[in-house]
Enzyme design. Structure first.
Site, PDB file in Angstrom:
ATOM      1  N   SER A  54       0.848  -1.196   0.000  1.00 48.21           N
ATOM      2  CA  SER A  54       0.000   0.000   0.000  1.00 48.21           C
ATOM      3  C   SER A  54       0.881   1.243   0.000  1.00 48.21           C
ATOM      4  O   SER A  54       1.650   1.469   0.940  1.00 48.21           O
ATOM      5  CB  SER A  54      -0.890   0.015   1.241  1.00 48.21           C
ATOM      6  OG  SER A  54      -1.406   1.324   1.430  1.00 48.21           O
ATOM      7  N   HIS A  73      -1.174  -1.307  -4.267  1.00 45.54           N
ATOM      8  CA  HIS A  73      -2.446  -1.041  -3.593  1.00 45.54           C
ATOM      9  C   HIS A  73      -2.550   0.466  -3.339  1.00 45.54           C
ATOM     10  O   HIS A  73      -1.670   1.059  -2.709  1.00 45.54           O
ATOM     11  CB  HIS A  73      -2.494  -1.825  -2.279  1.00 45.54           C
ATOM     12  CG  HIS A  73      -3.795  -1.733  -1.552  1.00 45.54           C
ATOM     13  ND1 HIS A  73      -4.890  -2.510  -1.851  1.00 45.54           N
ATOM     14  CD2 HIS A  73      -4.187  -0.927  -0.531  1.00 45.54           C
ATOM     15  CE1 HIS A  73      -5.896  -2.214  -1.042  1.00 45.54           C
ATOM     16  NE2 HIS A  73      -5.498  -1.244  -0.233  1.00 45.54           N
ATOM     17  N   ASP A 129      -4.807   3.466  -1.784  1.00 45.77           N
ATOM     18  CA  ASP A 129      -5.893   3.764  -0.857  1.00 45.77           C
ATOM     19  C   ASP A 129      -6.447   5.159  -1.110  1.00 45.77           C
ATOM     20  O   ASP A 129      -5.751   6.146  -0.920  1.00 45.77           O
ATOM     21  CB  ASP A 129      -5.370   3.684   0.582  1.00 45.77           C
ATOM     22  CG  ASP A 129      -5.131   2.246   0.995  1.00 45.77           C
ATOM     23  OD1 ASP A 129      -6.072   1.445   0.884  1.00 45.77           O
ATOM     24  OD2 ASP A 129      -4.000   1.927   1.409  1.00 45.77           O
ATOM     25  N   MET A 156      -9.146   7.831   0.079  1.00 44.90           N
ATOM     26  CA  MET A 156     -10.022   8.162   1.220  1.00 44.90           C
ATOM     27  C   MET A 156     -10.655   9.521   0.994  1.00 44.90           C
ATOM     28  O   MET A 156      -9.964  10.471   0.621  1.00 44.90           O
ATOM     29  CB  MET A 156      -9.191   8.207   2.502  1.00 44.90           C
ATOM     30  CG  MET A 156      -8.462   6.918   2.792  1.00 44.90           C
ATOM     31  SD  MET A 156      -7.449   7.094   4.262  1.00 44.90           S
ATOM     32  CE  MET A 156      -6.628   5.507   4.289  1.00 44.90           C
ATOM     33  N   HIS A 174      -8.364   0.860  -3.935  1.00 49.34           N
ATOM     34  CA  HIS A 174      -9.289   0.623  -2.825  1.00 49.34           C
ATOM     35  C   HIS A 174     -10.019   1.931  -2.528  1.00 49.34           C
ATOM     36  O   HIS A 174      -9.435   2.853  -1.962  1.00 49.34           O
ATOM     37  CB  HIS A 174      -8.450   0.126  -1.635  1.00 49.34           C
ATOM     38  CG  HIS A 174      -9.209  -0.058  -0.363  1.00 49.34           C
ATOM     39  ND1 HIS A 174      -8.583  -0.222   0.860  1.00 49.34           N
ATOM     40  CD2 HIS A 174     -10.543  -0.126  -0.104  1.00 49.34           C
ATOM     41  CE1 HIS A 174      -9.490  -0.373   1.804  1.00 49.34           C
ATOM     42  NE2 HIS A 174     -10.689  -0.305   1.251  1.00 49.34           N
ATOM     43  N   MET A 210     -12.226   4.041  -0.517  1.00 53.20           N
ATOM     44  CA  MET A 210     -12.918   4.287   0.755  1.00 53.20           C
ATOM     45  C   MET A 210     -13.689   5.597   0.564  1.00 53.20           C
ATOM     46  O   MET A 210     -13.323   6.655   1.085  1.00 53.20           O
ATOM     47  CB  MET A 210     -11.887   4.377   1.891  1.00 53.20           C
ATOM     48  CG  MET A 210     -11.343   3.019   2.282  1.00 53.20           C
ATOM     49  SD  MET A 210      -9.795   3.108   3.198  1.00 53.20           S
ATOM     50  CE  MET A 210      -8.630   3.131   1.846  1.00 53.20           C
ATOM     51  N   MET A 230     -11.252  -6.063   5.493  1.00 52.55           N
ATOM     52  CA  MET A 230     -10.446  -5.111   6.268  1.00 52.55           C
ATOM     53  C   MET A 230     -10.109  -5.734   7.611  1.00 52.55           C
ATOM     54  O   MET A 230     -11.000  -6.181   8.341  1.00 52.55           O
ATOM     55  CB  MET A 230     -11.211  -3.803   6.499  1.00 52.55           C
ATOM     56  CG  MET A 230     -11.345  -2.903   5.278  1.00 52.55           C
ATOM     57  SD  MET A 230      -9.806  -2.520   4.441  1.00 52.55           S
ATOM     58  CE  MET A 230      -8.900  -1.624   5.699  1.00 52.55           C
ATOM     59  N   ASP A 236      -6.324  -6.439   4.452  1.00 54.48           N
ATOM     60  CA  ASP A 236      -5.695  -5.114   4.452  1.00 54.48           C
ATOM     61  C   ASP A 236      -5.717  -4.531   5.863  1.00 54.48           C
ATOM     62  O   ASP A 236      -6.786  -4.318   6.435  1.00 54.48           O
ATOM     63  CB  ASP A 236      -6.510  -4.231   3.486  1.00 54.48           C
ATOM     64  CG  ASP A 236      -5.955  -2.844   3.298  1.00 54.48           C
ATOM     65  OD1 ASP A 236      -4.904  -2.519   3.881  1.00 54.48           O
ATOM     66  OD2 ASP A 236      -6.584  -2.070   2.540  1.00 54.48           O
TER      67      ASP A 236
HETATM   68  C1  DX5 Z   1      -6.317   1.504   5.729  1.00 55.85           C
HETATM   69  C2  DX5 Z   1      -5.744   1.172   4.363  1.00 55.85           C
HETATM   70  C3  DX5 Z   1      -4.603   0.214   4.355  1.00 55.85           C
HETATM   71  C4  DX5 Z   1      -3.398   0.628   5.089  1.00 55.85           C
HETATM   72  C5  DX5 Z   1      -2.530  -0.565   5.390  1.00 55.85           C
HETATM   73  O1  DX5 Z   1      -7.477   2.230   5.567  1.00 55.85           O
HETATM   74  O2  DX5 Z   1      -6.746   0.622   3.566  1.00 55.85           O
HETATM   75  O3  DX5 Z   1      -4.263  -0.158   3.029  1.00 55.85           O
HETATM   76  O4  DX5 Z   1      -2.656   1.581   4.382  1.00 55.85           O
HETATM   77  O5  DX5 Z   1      -1.451  -0.108   6.116  1.00 55.85           O
HETATM   78  P1  DX5 Z   1      -0.711  -0.974   7.216  1.00 55.85           P
HETATM   79  O6  DX5 Z   1      -0.148  -2.176   6.519  1.00 55.85           O
HETATM   80  O7  DX5 Z   1       0.349  -0.052   7.684  1.00 55.85           O
HETATM   81  O8  DX5 Z   1      -1.703  -1.321   8.263  1.00 55.85           O
HETATM   82 ZN    ZN Z   2      -6.392  -0.411   1.464  1.00 52.05          ZN
END
Ligand code: DX5
Ligand code: ZN
Length: 218
Positions: free
Chosen positions: A10, A35, A37, A39, A68, A70, A139, A177
């Site tokens: 990620s 990956h 993320d 948000m 991903h 969110m 998750m 994740d």
């Molecule tokens: C959280 C993200 C993850 C996160 C994982 O909302 O979706 O992808 O970045 O990070 P680590 O491996 O540090 O928990």
């Molecule tokens: Zn993620």
């Protein structure tokens, strides 16, 4: 049980000023997916990167972009994420008023459809969609931040979902994740997860060495 799995680092944990270089290093080190993320500050209490960043880094990498979302009502943006360079698009079950329509939209734009559930959502909720998705993302932390601790109960959820998928002869990957580190990687893989997301576990320290270790079950 099939013990091969893919590693999806990620980039949330990367140095955003050096994203292009970091992507090159990930590929050299043997990572499978990138990956990403996204948000929105609504579905989750944090804001990360979005469409322009994906568009920019697409020029630096030919790896599979596992995006991903969110994002509340992601259907509004799916086409734009695909145009920016997303290969796979994951939506949250909890963020969609019409999950079917959102999955249809991912398929329509030509991306690989996946659905995600947060820690409090039982796997039974997404059973109706299993014949339409290529991957389920479970998750293992509450979405919104990197660097949290894996919630052990989510492993049971992965196990149960893997059993369901095997029993029904479905071809669906299970991605996990949040909080995956070298010391719990084996438990995660043993639970039937075959796509491993890791942020801080991969980016903290020597990236190349970390990827190499993450690719071997301890
Ligand atoms: C959280 C993200 C993850 C996160 C994982 O909302 O979706 O992808 O970045 O990070 P680590 O491996 O540090 O928990
Ligand atoms: Zn993620």
């Amino acid at each position: 049980m099939d013990i091969t799995y893919k590693l999806a680092p990620s980039i949330l944990a990367a140095d955003f000023a050096k994203l292009g270089e970091e992507l090159g290093r990930l590929k050299d080190a043997g990572a499978d997916y990138v990956h990403i993320d996204v948000m929105d500050g609504m579905f989750v209490p944090n804001i990360s990167v979005g469409i322009p960043v994906i568009k920019s880094i697409r020029a630096y990498s030919d790896m599979f972009f596992d995006v991903h979302l969110m994002v509340q009502e992601p259907i509004r943006y799916i086409e734009r994420f695909k145009e920016a360079g997303a290969d796979g698009i994951t939506i949250h079950y909890e963020a969609c008023s019409d999950v079917d329509a959102a999955l249809d939209e991912i398929v329509r734009v030509g991306a690989r459809p996946a659905i995600c559930i947060s820690p409090d959502t039982p796997y039974e909720s997404i059973i109706p969609y299993l014949d339409r998705v290529k991957m389920v993302l479970i998750m293992s932390v509450y979405p919104g931040y990197g660097g949290q601790k894996l919630i052990p109960e989510t492993l049971t959820k992965a196990k149960n979902l893997r059993e369901y998928i095997t029993e029904h002869n479905l071809d669906v990957d299970i991605e996990m994740d949040g909080g995956i580190k070298l010391d719990n990687l084996k438990t995660v893989v043993d639970a039937g997860v075959n796509v491993i997301v890791a942020g801080t576990g991969v980016f903290a320290g020597d990236l190349k060495e970390n990827v190499r270790k993450f690719k071997q079950i301890p």
